[in-house]
Design a protein around this motif. Structure first.
Motif, PDB file in Angstrom:
ATOM      1  N   ASN A  39       5.563 -49.855 -33.815  1.00  0.00           N
ATOM      2  CA  ASN A  39       5.098 -48.575 -34.366  1.00  0.00           C
ATOM      3  C   ASN A  39       5.085 -47.476 -33.317  1.00  0.00           C
ATOM      4  O   ASN A  39       4.677 -46.360 -33.604  1.00  0.00           O
ATOM      5  CB  ASN A  39       3.696 -48.736 -34.952  1.00  0.00           C
ATOM      6  N   SER A  40       5.511 -47.790 -32.130  1.00  0.00           N
ATOM      7  CA  SER A  40       5.510 -46.829 -31.033  1.00  0.00           C
ATOM      8  C   SER A  40       6.576 -45.747 -31.250  1.00  0.00           C
ATOM      9  O   SER A  40       7.642 -46.027 -31.804  1.00  0.00           O
ATOM     10  CB  SER A  40       5.809 -47.558 -29.720  1.00  0.00           C
ATOM     11  N   PRO A  41       6.315 -44.536 -30.798  1.00  0.00           N
ATOM     12  CA  PRO A  41       7.365 -43.503 -30.847  1.00  0.00           C
ATOM     13  C   PRO A  41       8.595 -43.901 -30.029  1.00  0.00           C
ATOM     14  O   PRO A  41       9.686 -43.405 -30.283  1.00  0.00           O
ATOM     15  CB  PRO A  41       6.690 -42.274 -30.250  1.00  0.00           C
ATOM     16  N   ALA A  42       8.431 -44.804 -29.091  1.00  0.00           N
ATOM     17  CA  ALA A  42       9.551 -45.277 -28.279  1.00  0.00           C
ATOM     18  C   ALA A  42      10.499 -46.165 -29.075  1.00  0.00           C
ATOM     19  O   ALA A  42      11.573 -46.508 -28.602  1.00  0.00           O
ATOM     20  CB  ALA A  42       9.028 -46.027 -27.054  1.00  0.00           C
ATOM     21  N   ARG A  43      10.112 -46.505 -30.306  1.00  0.00           N
ATOM     22  CA  ARG A  43      10.937 -47.399 -31.122  1.00  0.00           C
ATOM     23  C   ARG A  43      12.293 -46.785 -31.457  1.00  0.00           C
ATOM     24  O   ARG A  43      13.271 -47.505 -31.638  1.00  0.00           O
ATOM     25  CB  ARG A  43      10.212 -47.780 -32.397  1.00  0.00           C
ATOM     26  N   TYR A  44      12.371 -45.473 -31.531  1.00  0.00           N
ATOM     27  CA  TYR A  44      13.636 -44.848 -31.913  1.00  0.00           C
ATOM     28  C   TYR A  44      14.722 -45.120 -30.883  1.00  0.00           C
ATOM     29  O   TYR A  44      15.822 -45.538 -31.227  1.00  0.00           O
ATOM     30  CB  TYR A  44      13.450 -43.340 -32.141  1.00  0.00           C
ATOM     31  N   PHE A  45      14.397 -44.891 -29.617  1.00  0.00           N
ATOM     32  CA  PHE A  45      15.387 -45.178 -28.582  1.00  0.00           C
ATOM     33  C   PHE A  45      15.560 -46.682 -28.417  1.00  0.00           C
ATOM     34  O   PHE A  45      16.678 -47.156 -28.205  1.00  0.00           O
ATOM     35  CB  PHE A  45      15.013 -44.538 -27.239  1.00  0.00           C
ATOM     36  N   GLY A  46      14.471 -47.448 -28.516  1.00  0.00           N
ATOM     37  CA  GLY A  46      14.570 -48.902 -28.416  1.00  0.00           C
ATOM     38  C   GLY A  46      15.512 -49.464 -29.469  1.00  0.00           C
ATOM     39  O   GLY A  46      16.351 -50.323 -29.193  1.00  0.00           O
ATOM     40  N   ASN A  47      15.399 -48.964 -30.679  1.00  0.00           N
ATOM     41  CA  ASN A  47      16.265 -49.402 -31.779  1.00  0.00           C
ATOM     42  C   ASN A  47      17.714 -48.974 -31.548  1.00  0.00           C
ATOM     43  O   ASN A  47      18.646 -49.749 -31.759  1.00  0.00           O
ATOM     44  CB  ASN A  47      15.741 -48.862 -33.103  1.00  0.00           C
ATOM     45  N   LEU A  48      17.899 -47.742 -31.127  1.00  0.00           N
ATOM     46  CA  LEU A  48      19.240 -47.244 -30.840  1.00  0.00           C
ATOM     47  C   LEU A  48      19.896 -48.062 -29.732  1.00  0.00           C
ATOM     48  O   LEU A  48      21.050 -48.482 -29.854  1.00  0.00           O
ATOM     49  CB  LEU A  48      19.172 -45.769 -30.426  1.00  0.00           C
ATOM     50  N   TYR A  49      19.162 -48.304 -28.667  1.00  0.00           N
ATOM     51  CA  TYR A  49      19.668 -49.065 -27.527  1.00  0.00           C
ATOM     52  C   TYR A  49      19.989 -50.505 -27.955  1.00  0.00           C
ATOM     53  O   TYR A  49      21.021 -51.067 -27.580  1.00  0.00           O
ATOM     54  CB  TYR A  49      18.636 -49.044 -26.408  1.00  0.00           C
ATOM     55  N   PHE A  50      19.112 -51.110 -28.755  1.00  0.00           N
ATOM     56  CA  PHE A  50      19.343 -52.461 -29.256  1.00  0.00           C
ATOM     57  C   PHE A  50      20.655 -52.527 -30.038  1.00  0.00           C
ATOM     58  O   PHE A  50      21.492 -53.400 -29.801  1.00  0.00           O
ATOM     59  CB  PHE A  50      18.176 -52.899 -30.147  1.00  0.00           C
ATOM     60  N   HIS A  51      20.854 -51.614 -30.980  1.00  0.00           N
ATOM     61  CA  HIS A  51      22.067 -51.642 -31.807  1.00  0.00           C
ATOM     62  C   HIS A  51      23.318 -51.323 -30.995  1.00  0.00           C
ATOM     63  O   HIS A  51      24.388 -51.882 -31.260  1.00  0.00           O
ATOM     64  CB  HIS A  51      21.932 -50.713 -33.005  1.00  0.00           C
ATOM     65  N   PHE A  52      23.181 -50.474 -29.997  1.00  0.00           N
ATOM     66  CA  PHE A  52      24.301 -50.176 -29.115  1.00  0.00           C
ATOM     67  C   PHE A  52      24.728 -51.443 -28.361  1.00  0.00           C
ATOM     68  O   PHE A  52      25.911 -51.795 -28.337  1.00  0.00           O
ATOM     69  CB  PHE A  52      23.910 -49.064 -28.134  1.00  0.00           C
ATOM     70  N   LEU A  53      23.754 -52.143 -27.768  1.00  0.00           N
ATOM     71  CA  LEU A  53      24.085 -53.362 -27.026  1.00  0.00           C
ATOM     72  C   LEU A  53      24.564 -54.476 -27.955  1.00  0.00           C
ATOM     73  O   LEU A  53      25.451 -55.257 -27.593  1.00  0.00           O
ATOM     74  CB  LEU A  53      22.884 -53.832 -26.208  1.00  0.00           C
ATOM     75  N   GLU A  54      24.002 -54.534 -29.149  1.00  0.00           N
ATOM     76  CA  GLU A  54      24.450 -55.521 -30.128  1.00  0.00           C
ATOM     77  C   GLU A  54      25.912 -55.268 -30.502  1.00  0.00           C
ATOM     78  O   GLU A  54      26.699 -56.204 -30.643  1.00  0.00           O
ATOM     79  CB  GLU A  54      23.556 -55.469 -31.359  1.00  0.00           C
ATOM     80  N   SER A  55      26.283 -54.015 -30.643  1.00  0.00           N
ATOM     81  CA  SER A  55      27.668 -53.654 -30.951  1.00  0.00           C
ATOM     82  C   SER A  55      28.605 -54.084 -29.817  1.00  0.00           C
ATOM     83  O   SER A  55      29.696 -54.613 -30.064  1.00  0.00           O
ATOM     84  CB  SER A  55      27.770 -52.147 -31.180  1.00  0.00           C
ATOM     85  N   ILE A  56      28.175 -53.871 -28.595  1.00  0.00           N
ATOM     86  CA  ILE A  56      28.984 -54.298 -27.446  1.00  0.00           C
ATOM     87  C   ILE A  56      29.150 -55.816 -27.466  1.00  0.00           C
ATOM     88  O   ILE A  56      30.244 -56.336 -27.244  1.00  0.00           O
ATOM     89  CB  ILE A  56      28.360 -53.822 -26.126  1.00  0.00           C
ATOM     90  N   GLU A  57      28.054 -56.526 -27.739  1.00  0.00           N
ATOM     91  CA  GLU A  57      28.111 -57.991 -27.810  1.00  0.00           C
ATOM     92  C   GLU A  57      29.091 -58.459 -28.879  1.00  0.00           C
ATOM     93  O   GLU A  57      29.842 -59.411 -28.665  1.00  0.00           O
ATOM     94  CB  GLU A  57      26.723 -58.573 -28.079  1.00  0.00           C
TER      95      GLU A  57
END
Length: 114
Positions: A39-57
């Motif tokens: 629920n943190s405001p940091a979730r937006y970048f955390g989610n974006l970063y997660f999906h970016f790295l998942e795409s690379i994987e």
């Protein structure tokens, strides 16, 4: 509250990494996923970063080549910078590197001034 969030992330990470069939090749992806689902405001970048790295994987595939190892090492190091900064912020500790300190200060100060 911050201590509770840290404990939840840690327990979640432990539970996810205990499985026989690991879905992600390194723990930082699990941590980014937890931040992205928080629920943190940091979730937006955390989610974006997660999906970016998942795409690379997904593009790397299951091969174990020199290129794959190099890319994963790079991913791990930079993802850990964000995860460490997030945890430090949640625990009211000093954040390094300073770029992440500026990010969390700006992110959370703009929320409280609205």
């Amino acid at each position: 509250m911050k201590k509770y969030l840290f404990i939840c992330i840690t327990v979640n990470r432990c539970l996810l990494t205990r499985g026989q069939d690991a879905r992600y090749p390194f723990k930082q992806l699990y941590e980014l996923g937890s931040i992205g689902n928080s629920n943190s405001p940091a979730r937006y970048f955390g989610n974006l970063y997660f999906h970016f790295l998942e795409s690379i994987e997904n593009q790397l595939g299951p091969t174990d080549s020199l290129k794959t190892n190099l890319v994963r090492r790079f991913e791990k190091i930079f993802a850990q910078f964000y995860v460490d900064a997030y945890i430090a912020h949640q625990n009211d500790q000093s954040i390094t590197p300073s770029e992440w300190k500026a990010y969390f200060f700006k992110l959370f100060s703009s929320i409280y001034t609205i």
